[in-house]
Design a protein around this motif. Structure first.
Motif, PDB file in Angstrom:
ATOM      1  N   SER A 115      49.262  27.461  54.958  1.00 12.49           N
ATOM      2  CA  SER A 115      49.180  29.393  54.814  1.00 12.49           C
ATOM      3  C   SER A 115      47.688  29.451  55.734  1.00 12.49           C
ATOM      4  O   SER A 115      47.038  30.664  56.315  1.00 12.49           O
ATOM      5  CB  SER A 115      49.417  30.067  54.070  1.00 12.49           C
ATOM      6  N   SER A 139      57.677  35.039  49.751  1.00  7.30           N
ATOM      7  CA  SER A 139      58.673  33.781  50.028  1.00  7.30           C
ATOM      8  C   SER A 139      60.423  34.302  50.644  1.00  7.30           C
ATOM      9  O   SER A 139      60.597  35.665  50.951  1.00  7.30           O
ATOM     10  CB  SER A 139      59.104  33.452  48.396  1.00  7.30           C
ATOM     11  N   GLU A 140      61.167  33.326  51.034  1.00 11.10           N
ATOM     12  CA  GLU A 140      62.615  33.561  51.413  1.00 11.10           C
ATOM     13  C   GLU A 140      63.051  34.014  50.391  1.00 11.10           C
ATOM     14  O   GLU A 140      64.328  35.283  50.511  1.00 11.10           O
ATOM     15  CB  GLU A 140      63.036  32.416  51.593  1.00 11.10           C
ATOM     16  N   GLU A 141      63.142  34.014  48.748  1.00 14.40           N
ATOM     17  CA  GLU A 141      64.293  34.719  48.048  1.00 14.40           C
ATOM     18  C   GLU A 141      63.644  36.178  48.501  1.00 14.40           C
ATOM     19  O   GLU A 141      64.875  37.256  47.720  1.00 14.40           O
ATOM     20  CB  GLU A 141      63.787  34.605  46.383  1.00 14.40           C
ATOM     21  N   ARG A 142      62.184  36.863  48.420  1.00 11.52           N
ATOM     22  CA  ARG A 142      61.829  38.202  48.863  1.00 11.52           C
ATOM     23  C   ARG A 142      63.151  38.448  50.822  1.00 11.52           C
ATOM     24  O   ARG A 142      62.548  39.979  50.446  1.00 11.52           O
ATOM     25  CB  ARG A 142      60.826  38.637  48.791  1.00 11.52           C
ATOM     26  N   CYS A 192      56.627  32.252  56.074  1.00 14.58           N
ATOM     27  CA  CYS A 192      58.041  32.247  55.385  1.00 14.58           C
ATOM     28  C   CYS A 192      57.774  30.845  54.226  1.00 14.58           C
ATOM     29  O   CYS A 192      57.676  30.019  55.163  1.00 14.58           O
ATOM     30  CB  CYS A 192      59.947  32.520  55.855  1.00 14.58           C
ATOM     31  N   GLY A 193      57.455  31.328  53.407  1.00 10.76           N
ATOM     32  CA  GLY A 193      56.412  29.792  52.391  1.00 10.76           C
ATOM     33  C   GLY A 193      55.897  30.723  51.494  1.00 10.76           C
ATOM     34  O   GLY A 193      55.825  32.128  50.269  1.00 10.76           O
ATOM     35  N   GLU A 194      54.652  30.156  51.146  1.00 12.86           N
ATOM     36  CA  GLU A 194      53.946  30.309  49.845  1.00 12.86           C
ATOM     37  C   GLU A 194      52.136  30.335  50.168  1.00 12.86           C
ATOM     38  O   GLU A 194      52.508  29.365  51.306  1.00 12.86           O
ATOM     39  CB  GLU A 194      53.698  28.757  48.212  1.00 12.86           C
ATOM     40  N   TYR A 227      58.339  24.463  51.921  1.00 14.26           N
ATOM     41  CA  TYR A 227      58.365  24.864  50.762  1.00 14.26           C
ATOM     42  C   TYR A 227      60.185  25.359  50.589  1.00 14.26           C
ATOM     43  O   TYR A 227      60.385  25.100  49.436  1.00 14.26           O
ATOM     44  CB  TYR A 227      57.441  26.131  51.790  1.00 14.26           C
ATOM     45  N   LEU A 228      61.118  25.285  51.519  1.00 11.86           N
ATOM     46  CA  LEU A 228      62.496  25.313  50.713  1.00 11.86           C
ATOM     47  C   LEU A 228      63.070  24.075  50.358  1.00 11.86           C
ATOM     48  O   LEU A 228      62.277  22.987  50.198  1.00 11.86           O
ATOM     49  CB  LEU A 228      63.141  25.419  52.363  1.00 11.86           C
TER      50      LEU A 228
END
Length: 181
Positions: A63, A81-84, A56-58, A106-107
Motif C-alpha cells: 500500500s 479488506s475483501e471481507e468489507r 483490496c488488501g491491508e 493478503y488473501l
C-alpha cells in the motif's frame, strides 16, 4: 550577447505538472495473441483521470508503494479488506474508480485469490483489475489471465512497472470487454 550556459529553468510545482501516459485510442483496438502494449494504438491520456484507486488488501509495504505512485498520479488510494468489499458496494463505486488492485499475498491462497478476482470481474467487468502476487515469476502484462485479472505484477512495485501495468490493464480490459464479457 552570447551565453555560454543555459539559464536554469524555473522549478515546477506539483500543481504545475500533469502525468500523462498512454492508453488505448479506440475501443476497436484488438491486441494480437499474447501481446499487450502496442505503441501504434496508444494516445496520451492521464493514467488516473478519476483520481481514486481501490486496493483490496491491508496497509503495509504494498500500500505504501501504491500510495507513493498514486501521489505522482494525483490519485487517492482506498485500502479495503475483501471481507468489507461487498460486491453491491463495488458495483456502485466502480464508475468512480480508476482501477482495482488486489494483493494476492493478503488473501489466503491462490485458489481463493482467483475465485475472488473472478467474482469481482463478473460483478464489474469494466473495472480494470491489477493482481499483485509474489508467487509469480515476473510481471505479466498480457491477456493470458483475463478471466480473472487484466495484468499480474510481482512486488515490490516500482514506479515503472506499476505505470506499465496500469497502462496494460486499461488496454487489456478494453480487449476483455470486446472478447470475454
Amino acid at each position: 550577447m552570447l551565453r555560454m550556459f543555459r539559464e536554469p529553468e524555473p522549478a515546477l510545482r506539483p500543481s504545475d505538472t500533469s502525468v500523462v501516459v498512454r492508453v488505448p485510442q479506440t475501443a476497436g483496438y484488438r491486441a494480437p495473441e499474447g501481446q499487450s502494449l502496442r505503441s501504434s494504438a496508444l494516445v496520451d491520456k492521464p493514467l488516473c483521470p478519476k483520481g481514486l484507486i481501490l486496493m483490496c488488501g491491508e496497509m503495509g509495504s504494498l500500500s505504501r508503494d501504491l500510495q507513493d505512485w498514486s501521489n505522482r498520479m494525483r490519485a487517492v488510494v482506498m485500502v479495503v479488506s475483501e471481507e468489507r468489499m461487498n460486491l453491491d458496494w463495488l458495483r456502485d463505486q466502480a464508475p468512480r474508480l480508476d482501477f482495482l488492485l488486489v494483493d494476492s499475498d493478503y488473501l489466503d491462497d491462490t485458489e481463493s485469490t482467483i475465485d475472488f478476482c473472478m467474482q469481482v470481474r463478473r460483478a464489474v467487468p469494466r473495472l480494470p483489475l491489477v493482481l499483485v502476487s509474489s508467487e509469480v515469476r515476473s510481471h505479466d502484462f498480457t491477456c493470458e489471465r483475463m478471466m480473472a485479472c487484466d495484468v499480474t505484477l510481482k512486488p515490490p512495485l516500482l514506479h515503472t512497472a506499476l505505470t506499465l501495468g496500469v497502462q496494460a490493464a486499461y488496454q487489456n480490459n478494453a480487449y476483455y470487454q470486446q472478447e470475454g464479457a
